[in-house]
Motif scaffolding. Structure first.
Motif, mmCIF file in Angstrom:
data_model
loop_
_atom_site.group_PDB
_atom_site.id
_atom_site.type_symbol
_atom_site.label_atom_id
_atom_site.label_comp_id
_atom_site.label_asym_id
_atom_site.label_seq_id
_atom_site.Cartn_x
_atom_site.Cartn_y
_atom_site.Cartn_z
ATOM 1 N N SER A 1 14.304 -13.106 -50.492
ATOM 2 C CA SER A 1 13.955 -12.984 -52.402
ATOM 3 C C SER A 1 14.663 -14.471 -52.759
ATOM 4 O O SER A 1 13.904 -14.926 -53.588
ATOM 5 N N ARG B 1 20.678 -10.401 -39.255
ATOM 6 C CA ARG B 1 21.070 -8.714 -38.993
ATOM 7 C C ARG B 1 22.200 -9.118 -40.077
ATOM 8 O O ARG B 1 22.761 -7.891 -40.439
ATOM 9 N N ASP C 1 16.857 -0.622 -40.565
ATOM 10 C CA ASP C 1 18.282 -2.316 -42.268
ATOM 11 C C ASP C 1 19.274 -1.491 -41.975
ATOM 12 O O ASP C 1 19.634 -0.746 -42.191
ATOM 13 N N ASN D 1 15.856 -2.870 -51.480
ATOM 14 C CA ASN D 1 14.712 -1.823 -51.424
ATOM 15 C C ASN D 1 14.818 -2.276 -49.757
ATOM 16 O O ASN D 1 15.401 -3.662 -49.210
ATOM 17 N N THR E 1 24.444 -9.699 -46.211
ATOM 18 C CA THR E 1 25.504 -9.032 -47.333
ATOM 19 C C THR E 1 26.528 -8.107 -46.418
ATOM 20 O O THR E 1 27.254 -7.938 -47.706
ATOM 21 N N THR F 1 19.612 -12.806 -51.263
ATOM 22 C CA THR F 1 19.123 -13.173 -50.126
ATOM 23 C C THR F 1 17.476 -14.092 -49.575
ATOM 24 O O THR F 1 17.105 -14.449 -50.216
HETATM 25 N N1 LIG Z 1 21.970 -7.589 -42.684
HETATM 26 C C1 LIG Z 1 22.400 -7.909 -44.033
HETATM 27 O O1 LIG Z 1 23.301 -7.911 -44.717
HETATM 28 C C2 LIG Z 1 21.270 -7.355 -44.915
HETATM 29 N N2 LIG Z 1 21.438 -7.580 -46.020
HETATM 30 C C3 LIG Z 1 20.261 -6.740 -46.583
HETATM 31 N N3 LIG Z 1 18.990 -6.658 -45.502
HETATM 32 C C4 LIG Z 1 18.267 -6.524 -46.449
HETATM 33 O O2 LIG Z 1 17.304 -7.784 -46.160
HETATM 34 C C5 LIG Z 1 15.786 -7.373 -46.655
HETATM 35 C C6 LIG Z 1 15.903 -8.951 -48.057
HETATM 36 O O3 LIG Z 1 15.865 -10.057 -47.711
HETATM 37 P P1 LIG Z 1 15.080 -11.424 -47.631
HETATM 38 O O4 LIG Z 1 15.801 -10.822 -48.736
HETATM 39 O O5 LIG Z 1 16.181 -12.018 -46.484
HETATM 40 O O6 LIG Z 1 12.866 -10.592 -47.310
HETATM 41 C C7 LIG Z 1 16.453 -6.426 -47.638
HETATM 42 O O7 LIG Z 1 14.785 -4.847 -47.232
HETATM 43 C C8 LIG Z 1 17.930 -5.506 -47.689
HETATM 44 O O8 LIG Z 1 17.627 -4.284 -47.321
HETATM 45 C C9 LIG Z 1 19.773 -6.751 -44.726
HETATM 46 N N4 LIG Z 1 18.930 -6.632 -43.820
HETATM 47 C C10 LIG Z 1 19.383 -6.060 -42.751
HETATM 48 O O9 LIG Z 1 20.358 -5.083 -41.906
#
Ligand SMILES: NC(=O)c1ncn([C@@H]2O[C@H](COP(=O)(O)O)[C@@H](O)[C@H]2O)c1NC=O
Length: 524
Positions: free
Chosen positions: A42, A69, A130, A108, A72, A39
């Protein structure tokens, strides 16, 4: 159904808020030939390392939106996590749908607890709930027969070892799945607790929310419980203010803490830490056998110890200031089970370590002492606000002079000390004090007159001219008469008995001053 013992790790989904250790992990995964899907943040970190990564939005064909929001939350992600690869039908459906399965999910969650603790606004807190993360974590944990889920950076070393070994075993994936559900359950308890008490008041004005949740993490298996035939363990609160308290204390020396050590040390800390001036409490079986304040900790300890040197043998000592070398030398002269302090001055620990068996603990005075306490009963739990000092009626200026001459400032100070100290004594509690130190304690008796006898007997000659505090009113004048006969000069008690007049008469006849506080301090 066939069992997949080892599932080789070929494709991983990475979506972590806490990015510590991520670089080593993704480098290791990449070197082992694992394909990475990730995502926004990351993926950016992985790309920045020059490691190939597929962004989730390229996989789904749907952009990350609504300020993250939705990232994934897409069938192409969740079908890839949830397909049970022991079932031919699931494998076939994935092929028909053009979805590739994941073997490993690393995730996490947003820092909800930390955001609340920072004093953020409700909107900011809500934004840190989350949604997509727990969905992925729960999906992968449910599907542990096919997928490994990792929620803690502490496990990254094991991930790389498993990749090299041909994948996690089923037993390992089961353990990781249990850990993952603990991660999301603890997270949801924090969210639900905040929602039901801070965001909205579900208590209907009672101050007690409609639902209470708590999560506890195993910190140690103890040798045994209250008795050797009772197995026992220590669990740490995951929501304790500051995350500290006694359960988070650091042990510098001595044998492992026992169940009874914890119970007594908790009682000792509670007693010592409520005082503003240097204070020492010596506890046996959850009751003080000495409690005193002093100009410094060594003086407070000498005076607390002098209260009942016989009982102080094998006691637990708490002090609310750093232990000085002088105090350490005094403590080292007496067999002591535990000493707990916020810190130790240079050389003090070395002096104490001269005693092989003493347990030396460092535990800061709680900045935000827990406001509510729980007591288990069969089938339920009782909650109450902790009986902290500064309850109404603790300030001598609010007391009523029931009989006798108004106490001198010195006597009033002793009465205030005795009144404060007696709340740490199990009921029925009578505490005799002189010059800021207990001199006789009567505790845990099933009638108040016996507690008076015990306190006077323990004080001996020191009862004469001392002051007495009673944690609850005297139902009859027999208890006060014991104190009067012992030579007590002044008494403080809540008052409020239908027979208060009898007690007042007894004090008046003896010329003993008595104050009513209007507040009771039972401790059961
Ligand atoms: N909304 C989503 O579909 C979603 N999928 C993953 N996350 C969170 O997003 C975070 C990682 O985000 P990034 O890779 O953008 O820094 C993780 O803490 C993960 O738990 C989401 N965020 C919140 O709900």
């Amino acid at each position: 159904m066939t069992t997949l013992d080892q599932v080789p790790i070929r494709r991983a989904l990475v979506s972590v808020y806490d990015k510590s250790g991520l670089e080593e992990l993704v480098r290791g995964l990449h070197e082992a030939g694992v394909t990475l899907v990730s995502t926004g943040g990351s993926a950016a970190l992985i790309e920045g390392l020059g490691i190939p990564v597929t962004k989730v939005e390229d996989l789904t064909g749907f952009p990350e939106c609504l300020d993250g929001r939705v990232k994934t939350l897409h069938p192409k992600v969740h079908a890839g996590i949830l397909a049970d690869r022991r079932l031919d039908s699931h494998v076939q459906q994935l092929a028909d749908l053009g979805v590739e399965p994941f073997d490993l999910v690393v995730s996490n969650l947003y820092p909800f607890r930390e955001t609340v603790a920072s004093g953020a606004t409700p909107d900011e807190c809500v934004e840190q709930i989350d949604i997509g993360g727990p969905s992925m974590v729960r999906a992968a944990a449910k599907n542990h027969p096919s997928v490994a889920i990792v929620t803690s950076p502490a496990r990254y070393g094991e991930v790389l070892a498993a990749v090299a070994a041909g994948g996690f075993t089923l037993a390992q994936r089961q353990r990781l799945a249990a850990e993952a559900f603990t991660h999301t359950a603890s997270y949801d308890v924090a969210v639900a607790s905040w929602m039901g008490s801070v965001l909205t008041d579900t208590s209907e004005g009672t101050g007690f929310p409609a639902w209470v949740g708590a999560t506890w993490e195993k910190a140690a298996v103890l040798r045994y419980g209250e008795n050797p035939h009772q197995p026992a363990a220590l669990y740490r609160s995951e929501s304790a203010p500051g995350g500290g308290g006694l359960a988070g204390a650091e042990q510098l020396h001595g044998k492992e803490m026992s169940y009874n050590n914890y119970v007594d040390t908790d009682a000792a800390r509670r007693a010592a830490n409520d005082f503003a001036e240097p204070a020492v409490a010596i506890i046996k079986h959850a009751n003080p056998c000495g409690i005193a304040v002093g100009a410094d900790v060594a003086e407070a300890h000498r005076r607390a110890h002098a209260c009942d040197p016989v009982s102080a043998f094998g006691g637990v000592i708490a002090v609310n200031r750093p232990v000085s070398v002088e105090m350490a030398r005094q403590v080292a002269e007496v067999f002591t089970e535990v000493i707990v302090a916020p810190a130790y001055e240079e050389g003090a620990v070395e002096v104490l370590q001269g005693k092989k068996n003493i347990r030396i603990l460092v535990c800061p005075v709680d900045e935000h002492p827990e406001a509510v306490e729980f007591r288990r009963i069969s089938g339920g739990v009782l909650l109450q606000h902790v009986d902290h000092v500064d309850a109404e009626g603790d300030d001598p200026s609010t007391w009523t002079l029931a009989t006798g001459e108004a106490a001198s400032p010195e006597v009033l100070a002793d009465l205030a000390f005795a009144w404060k100290a007696c709340r740490y004594v199990k009921s029925n509690a009578i505490l005799l004090a002189k010059d800021g130190a207990s001199v006789g304690v009567g505790m845990g008796q099933v009638n108040r007159v016996d507690s008076c006898r015990l306190a006077v007997e323990r004080a001996g000659e020191r009862a004469r001219g001392s002051v007495a505090a009673s944690d609850a009113f005297f139902p009859f004048e027999d208890g006060p008469q014991v104190l009067i006969d012992g030579g007590v000069a002044a008494i403080v008690q809540p008052g409020g008995s239908v027979r208060d007049e009898l007690t007042i008469e007894a004090c008046k006849a003896a010329g003993v001053t008595m104050y009513f506080t209007g507040t009771r301090h039972f401790a059961h």
